[in-house]
Design a protein around this motif. Structure first.
Motif, PDB file in Angstrom:
ATOM      1  N   THR A 246       0.839  -1.194   0.000  1.00 49.00           N
ATOM      2  CA  THR A 246       0.000   0.000   0.000  1.00 49.00           C
ATOM      3  C   THR A 246       0.874   1.244   0.000  1.00 49.00           C
ATOM      4  O   THR A 246       1.255   1.759   1.051  1.00 49.00           O
ATOM      5  CB  THR A 246      -0.937  -0.002   1.222  1.00 49.00           C
ATOM      6  OG1 THR A 246      -1.594  -1.266   1.324  1.00 49.00           O
ATOM      7  CG2 THR A 246      -1.980   1.099   1.112  1.00 49.00           C
ATOM      8  N   GLN A 247       1.217   1.688  -1.174  1.00 52.66           N
ATOM      9  CA  GLN A 247       2.094   2.842  -1.325  1.00 52.66           C
ATOM     10  C   GLN A 247       1.443   3.848  -2.260  1.00 52.66           C
ATOM     11  O   GLN A 247       0.778   3.480  -3.235  1.00 52.66           O
ATOM     12  CB  GLN A 247       3.454   2.408  -1.873  1.00 52.66           C
ATOM     13  CG  GLN A 247       4.196   1.431  -0.961  1.00 52.66           C
ATOM     14  CD  GLN A 247       5.543   1.010  -1.522  1.00 52.66           C
ATOM     15  OE1 GLN A 247       6.145   1.721  -2.325  1.00 52.66           O
ATOM     16  NE2 GLN A 247       6.027  -0.158  -1.096  1.00 52.66           N
ATOM     17  N   ALA A 248       1.634   5.123  -1.950  1.00 51.77           N
ATOM     18  CA  ALA A 248       1.022   6.187  -2.741  1.00 51.77           C
ATOM     19  C   ALA A 248       1.439   6.103  -4.204  1.00 51.77           C
ATOM     20  O   ALA A 248       2.585   5.735  -4.524  1.00 51.77           O
ATOM     21  CB  ALA A 248       1.404   7.549  -2.162  1.00 51.77           C
ATOM     22  N   GLN A 249       0.476   6.430  -5.066  1.00 50.43           N
ATOM     23  CA  GLN A 249       0.625   6.435  -6.519  1.00 50.43           C
ATOM     24  C   GLN A 249       0.596   5.049  -7.157  1.00 50.43           C
ATOM     25  O   GLN A 249       0.633   4.933  -8.377  1.00 50.43           O
ATOM     26  CB  GLN A 249       1.905   7.164  -6.964  1.00 50.43           C
ATOM     27  CG  GLN A 249       1.708   8.672  -7.144  1.00 50.43           C
ATOM     28  CD  GLN A 249       1.388   9.405  -5.857  1.00 50.43           C
ATOM     29  OE1 GLN A 249       2.224   9.486  -4.953  1.00 50.43           O
ATOM     30  NE2 GLN A 249       0.186   9.941  -5.769  1.00 50.43           N
ATOM     31  N   ARG A 250       0.526   3.991  -6.369  1.00 48.41           N
ATOM     32  CA  ARG A 250       0.298   2.675  -6.953  1.00 48.41           C
ATOM     33  C   ARG A 250      -1.187   2.532  -7.278  1.00 48.41           C
ATOM     34  O   ARG A 250      -2.037   3.081  -6.586  1.00 48.41           O
ATOM     35  CB  ARG A 250       0.702   1.561  -5.987  1.00 48.41           C
ATOM     36  CG  ARG A 250       2.179   1.508  -5.637  1.00 48.41           C
ATOM     37  CD  ARG A 250       2.528   0.141  -5.057  1.00 48.41           C
ATOM     38  NE  ARG A 250       2.500  -0.890  -6.093  1.00 48.41           N
ATOM     39  CZ  ARG A 250       2.171  -2.160  -5.884  1.00 48.41           C
ATOM     40  NH1 ARG A 250       1.790  -2.550  -4.674  1.00 48.41           N
ATOM     41  NH2 ARG A 250       2.177  -3.026  -6.866  1.00 48.41           N
ATOM     42  N   SER A 251      -1.507   1.793  -8.324  1.00 45.64           N
ATOM     43  CA  SER A 251      -2.910   1.577  -8.645  1.00 45.64           C
ATOM     44  C   SER A 251      -3.505   0.599  -7.646  1.00 45.64           C
ATOM     45  O   SER A 251      -2.829  -0.302  -7.141  1.00 45.64           O
ATOM     46  CB  SER A 251      -3.061   1.035 -10.063  1.00 45.64           C
ATOM     47  OG  SER A 251      -2.571  -0.290 -10.151  1.00 45.64           O
ATOM     48  N   ALA A 257      -3.578  -7.181  -6.719  1.00 50.98           N
ATOM     49  CA  ALA A 257      -2.779  -8.288  -7.256  1.00 50.98           C
ATOM     50  C   ALA A 257      -1.720  -8.734  -6.254  1.00 50.98           C
ATOM     51  O   ALA A 257      -1.478  -9.938  -6.079  1.00 50.98           O
ATOM     52  CB  ALA A 257      -2.125  -7.866  -8.568  1.00 50.98           C
ATOM     53  N   ASP A 258      -1.109  -7.781  -5.564  1.00 44.74           N
ATOM     54  CA  ASP A 258      -0.118  -8.130  -4.541  1.00 44.74           C
ATOM     55  C   ASP A 258      -0.762  -8.859  -3.366  1.00 44.74           C
ATOM     56  O   ASP A 258      -0.131  -9.724  -2.742  1.00 44.74           O
ATOM     57  CB  ASP A 258       0.582  -6.864  -4.038  1.00 44.74           C
ATOM     58  CG  ASP A 258       1.623  -6.343  -5.024  1.00 44.74           C
ATOM     59  OD1 ASP A 258       1.908  -7.049  -6.013  1.00 44.74           O
ATOM     60  OD2 ASP A 258       2.135  -5.233  -4.815  1.00 44.74           O
ATOM     61  N   ILE A 259      -2.002  -8.518  -3.046  1.00 48.76           N
ATOM     62  CA  ILE A 259      -2.702  -9.204  -1.963  1.00 48.76           C
ATOM     63  C   ILE A 259      -2.890 -10.677  -2.300  1.00 48.76           C
ATOM     64  O   ILE A 259      -2.616 -11.563  -1.479  1.00 48.76           O
ATOM     65  CB  ILE A 259      -4.063  -8.526  -1.696  1.00 48.76           C
ATOM     66  CG1 ILE A 259      -3.844  -7.148  -1.052  1.00 48.76           C
ATOM     67  CG2 ILE A 259      -4.938  -9.398  -0.790  1.00 48.76           C
ATOM     68  CD1 ILE A 259      -5.113  -6.323  -0.934  1.00 48.76           C
TER      69      ILE A 259
END
Length: 359
Positions: A246-251, A257-259
């Motif tokens: 959960t990082q800013a500017q990631r979609s 998908a990472d989850i």
């Protein structure tokens, strides 16, 4: 004029509207920094509305509601008022024009999806209110949890949590309690008469002045068996991966998908399908539930509440994603924690609380 009001009025031109009618409690609370206009506790809408024009604000309320609202509800900008008899409808006092509404109303366009997007981004004052709310909510849940003994009913636990919250002006919006086999059996265990024998799950979604936090705590009387101990450790690894993603500017779709990959990496490839994983929080318990189709990007200065689960265990806390990184909101500094490293970040996630088997 408040910054939020300016943002909303500027959005009207983009939305091609003359005005927007706000009646939902979440939007009213966001715009006013805490007003709700509610009478019925669980209602999504209040008993009054704000009509926001491009250069005006109009408070619309029935005659019997307006005096208290003006006397007691926060309003950080000036506005005109228009009242009407309680036996008349809100539509009877609406002006003509191209108006959007956050609740269904004949002839008005639905602007609730745009409002959720517009609400993203917490001010410094909101972040501080969030921290205070998170800490106090955790204290309530954890105080009740530390007093658990065999034989207490789920209903009694719910009552104790409600009492602790209401005494602090916190509204318990979603209280879930499961004893023993109900933890694994149901993802949303509404409290029942069942009594605690060995273990209990407590989940609380709570609100104050419009802001929402969520957390879950697990309690075991005596040591959990090795399989149950390993399961919470595995789930903490998954939760840590979710937070790191959960990082800013990631979609949001990339985060989702990472989850799914986190569940696979830790040996539970399909478990993400068993329950929703949470999402961004703020003026809603979740502003939306993240899915593979979620659009947009993660913004800075928001809250997120992930709630990964495996059979018999759940990990849930509310975190603030500020420009300096992630920090937990629902913490009291008196609960056992699992500490995990992700990059340069040390993440702390709630562990089982082990209590003696007898008082």
């Amino acid at each position: 004029m408040s910054d939020k009001l300016a943002r909303l009025q500027q959005a009207l031109a983009h939305w091609q509207l003359d005005a927007v009618l706000l009646t939902r409690r979440d939007n009213i609370a966001w715009l006013t920094d805490g007003a709700s206009y509610y009478v019925v506790e669980r209602a999504e809408t209040g008993v009054a509305s704000l009509l926001i024009g491009r250069d005006s604000v109009l408070l619309l309320a029935p005659d019997n509601e307006l005096p208290r609202i003006l006397a007691e509800e926060p309003l950080p900008f000036s506005c005109a008022t228009r009242h009407y008899p309680w036996y008349k409808s809100l539509s009877s006092v609406l002006p003509a024009g191209n108006i959007g509404s956050d609740t269904p109303m004949a002839g008005l366009s639905d602007i609730q999806p745009q409002m959720i997007t517009l609400r993203q981004g917490l001010s410094a004052a909101e972040q501080q209110r969030f921290r205070t709310l998170g800490q106090e909510t955790a204290q309530v849940v954890e105080t009740v949890a530390r007093q658990l003994r065999a034989g207490v009913s789920e209903w009694q636990v719910e009552a104790d949590i409600a009492a602790g919250c209401l005494a602090r002006g916190i509204r318990p919006m979603c209280t879930l309690v499961a004893a023993d086999e109900r933890i694994a059996a149901f993802k949303h265990p509404v409290p029942t008469h069942k009594t605690l024998q060995r273990m209990m799950l407590i989940t609380l979604g709570a609100e104050r002045h419009g802001l929402h936090v969520s957390l879950t705590r697990l309690v075991h009387l005596g040591e959990p068996d090795p399989a149950l101990r390993q399961r919470i450790l595995t789930l903490a690894e998954i939760h840590a991966d979710m937070l790191y993603a959960t990082q800013a500017q990631r979609s949001w779709s990339a985060v989702f998908a990472d989850i799914t990959q986190a569940y696979q990496r830790h040996g539970h490839a399909e478990a993400w399908r068993d329950h929703h994983q949470g999402g961004p929080a703020g003026y809603g318990c979740r502003d939306w539930i993240i899915t593979p189709e979620s659009r947009g990007e993660v913004q800075p200065d928001i809250a997120v509440a992930w709630n990964p689960t495996l059979s018999g265990v759940k990990s849930e806390d509310t975190f603030l994603l500020s420009r300096s990184g992630l920090s937990p909101l629902t913490r009291s500094d008196s609960w056992p924690l699992i500490r995990l490293q992700r990059g340069d970040n040390t993440l702390e996630l709630a562990d089982w609380l082990i209590l003696p088997t007898s008082s």
